[in-house]
Design an enzyme around this catalytic site. Structure first.
Site, PDB file in Angstrom:
ATOM      1  CB  CYS A 337      -0.975  -0.024   1.172  1.00  0.00           C
ATOM      2  SG  CYS A 337      -2.404   1.079   0.954  1.00  0.00           S
ATOM      3  CG  HIS A 424      -3.331  -3.525   3.812  1.00  0.00           C
ATOM      4  ND1 HIS A 424      -2.075  -3.133   4.217  1.00  0.00           N
ATOM      5  CD2 HIS A 424      -3.984  -2.383   3.440  1.00  0.00           C
ATOM      6  CE1 HIS A 424      -1.968  -1.817   4.103  1.00  0.00           C
ATOM      7  NE2 HIS A 424      -3.103  -1.341   3.629  1.00  0.00           N
TER       8      HIS A 424
END
Length: 497
Positions: A337, A424
């Site tokens: 991310c 994630h």
């Protein structure tokens, strides 16, 4: 209305989250429908839930997500109605019932949260109408007397719901009896009436040595120590607080692979590396100095709630050059991310999502991607395949990625030994984690034995172990009795009016 209980603490990181999770699983094993709840988290560690009717994504604290798993309940925004995600020391991004809701400055923290309190109380009332028991977790210390006038997280919440309250103290820190007595003494008389007893956490040794202290605390306060929970090395769970990172297990021997995880100042979703910590042939280190990358086979740059600020921090410490040098020497890098965005090219924040409108910088140039922050937040539970394995994860981000000529990799990009993903949680999947570790091992010329770790089963085993501890050292009947009785208790002398 359902039974309710507030698990409050004498300090941050006293063990409230794990005690709450253990109580949720123990009560669930009795056949009760149980919901966890925390009025307000301040954490960058979060999780995505999906509304089954609308299909929309929502964001809640990771600790409440794992507590819902412990309770065998479907996670939902009402379980964590207010989530504050720190973007700096004085500014937090606000999430209400799973959706972005502006920002909160430090100066507004005391008196600018009335609307948040209303949302939190309504969510608690809703859960209590739908479940047999709601187990609430407090935040920080129950005796934050500077914030009590506007508190809706600790004793303010307890007053709203007439919630019996237990105080958890960490004996491993020392001074547990003083912290318990002092916490109670600082509460006003009405708040003291809701405190039913104490739980001592993380005790090592013979519990009979504590008896004089337990007896004295009861004599001084009129309240019992409901239980003494033993210290257990492997009881870490998905946490809301990066303080818990140092308690992550890892193998200290000569592991075949050494992974260095960069400890960014605003690190988010650090549970992404939990599954790696359980691999027997992997050693995980948490680092903030370029010299600590020496000897690492893999560098992981995790997520962050402040990509541009943490990129500047990376440069200020010389970690940018160290990561680039690591790749040139044949090492592997994984960016997740915000960490992925740092590995790319231009990063632009036209709307000031992270702070200053129009802010921009350039990443490390290891991947051919450009990032632009959008006003709306992406909240998804994606699935795909990569490296020959099925993969799942979750997305929580404002950054939109425009990829160039690199290979695609789980919503991100790959160039040789450099991997970047916007997802994630992918490494929690056993198949994807095994495939990635094998790819890494080949790249760095090491041998790794994988495939023996069932991460989901190990998480379940930890939750059951927590429940076993609650059963043995406190007792479900004791908890139910505590939630059901309404005794008149002594008020400590010197309590606030």
């Amino acid at each position: 209305m359902a039974h309710g209980l507030l698990v409050a603490g004498t300090t941050s990181d006293a063990g409230k989250s794990v005690v709450t999770a253990g109580i949720c699983r123990a009560l669930s094993r009795r056949g009760l429908t149980v919901a966890p709840y925390k009025a307000q988290n301040m954490s960058n560690n979060s999780m995505v839930t999906i509304d089954p009717e609308t299909g929309e994504g929502a964001e809640i604290g990771r600790a409440q997500w794992i507590q819902a798993v412990a309770a065998r309940a479907t996670p939902e925004p009402a379980m964590n109605p207010v989530l504050l995600k720190p973007g700096s020391d004085r500014r937090s991004h606000v999430v209400v019932l799973g959706q972005p809701a502006g920002t909160l400055e430090a100066g507004e923290f005391a008196g600018g949260r009335n609307h948040l309190a209303e949302a939190a109380f309504a969510a608690l009332d809703d859960l209590r109408n739908r479940f047999d028991v709601v187990v609430c977790e407090g935040a920080g210390s129950a005796a934050e007397i500077n914030l009590r006038a506007h508190d809706y997280v600790n004793m303010g919440l307890a007053q709203h719901g007439s919630l019996p309250t237990i105080l958890v103290g960490d004996i491993d820190r020392g001074g547990v009896f003083a912290s318990m007595y002092g916490t109670l003494a600082l509460l006003d008389a009405a708040d003291q009436q809701l405190v039913r007893g104490f739980v001592i956490n993380k005790f090592r040794g013979d519990v009979t040595l504590l008896k004089p202290g337990l007896d004295s605390l009861r004599a001084l306060t009129g309240r019992p120590v409901l239980g003494v929970l033993p210290w257990q090395r492997d009881l870490w769970l998905d946490s809301e607080d990066s303080l818990a990172l140092t308690s992550r297990p890892s193998h200290d021997g000569d592991g075949a692979l050494t992974i260095a995880v960069v400890m960014l100042p605003r690190v988010s979703n650090f549970t992404d590396v939990d599954a790696l910590c359980l691999e027997p042939d992997v050693r995980v280190r948490f680092v903030d100095d370029p010299r600590a990358l020496a000897g690492a086979d893999v560098v992981i740059v995790p997520g962050t709630r402040a990509t541009l600020a943490d990129l500047a921090w990376l440069r200020s410490r010389g970690l940018d050059a160290a990561i680039v040098g690591h790749v040139r020497r044949g090492g592997v890098v994984l960016g997740i991310c915000g960490g992925f965005q740092m590995l790319g090219g231009e990063i632009v924040d036209p709307h000031g999502v992270e702070g200053t409108p129009g802010a921009r910088d350039h990443g490390l140039g290891l991947l051919d991607v450009r990032t632009e922050f959008g006003r709306s937040k992406v909240l998804r539970l994606p699935a795909a395949s990569a490296l020959g394995a099925e993969a799942t994860g979750y997305q929580i981000h404002h950054g939109r990625i425009c990829a160039g000529g690199d290979d695609e990799f789980l919503g991100g990009a790959r160039r040789g030994n450099v991997f970047g993903t916007m997802w994630h949680g992918t490494l929690e999947g056993d198949a994807l984690r095994t495939a990635w570790l094998r790819e890494v091992a080949v790249a760095v010329g090491r041998e790794v034995h994988t495939g023996a770790v069932d991460f989901a089963a190990q998480r379940e085993a930890r939750l059951d172990l927590l429940a076993d501890m609650i059963d043995e050292h406190i007792g479900v009947d004791v908890l139910l009795s505590t939630m059901g009785d309404h005794p008149t208790l002594p008020t400590l002398t010197g309590a606030l009016a």
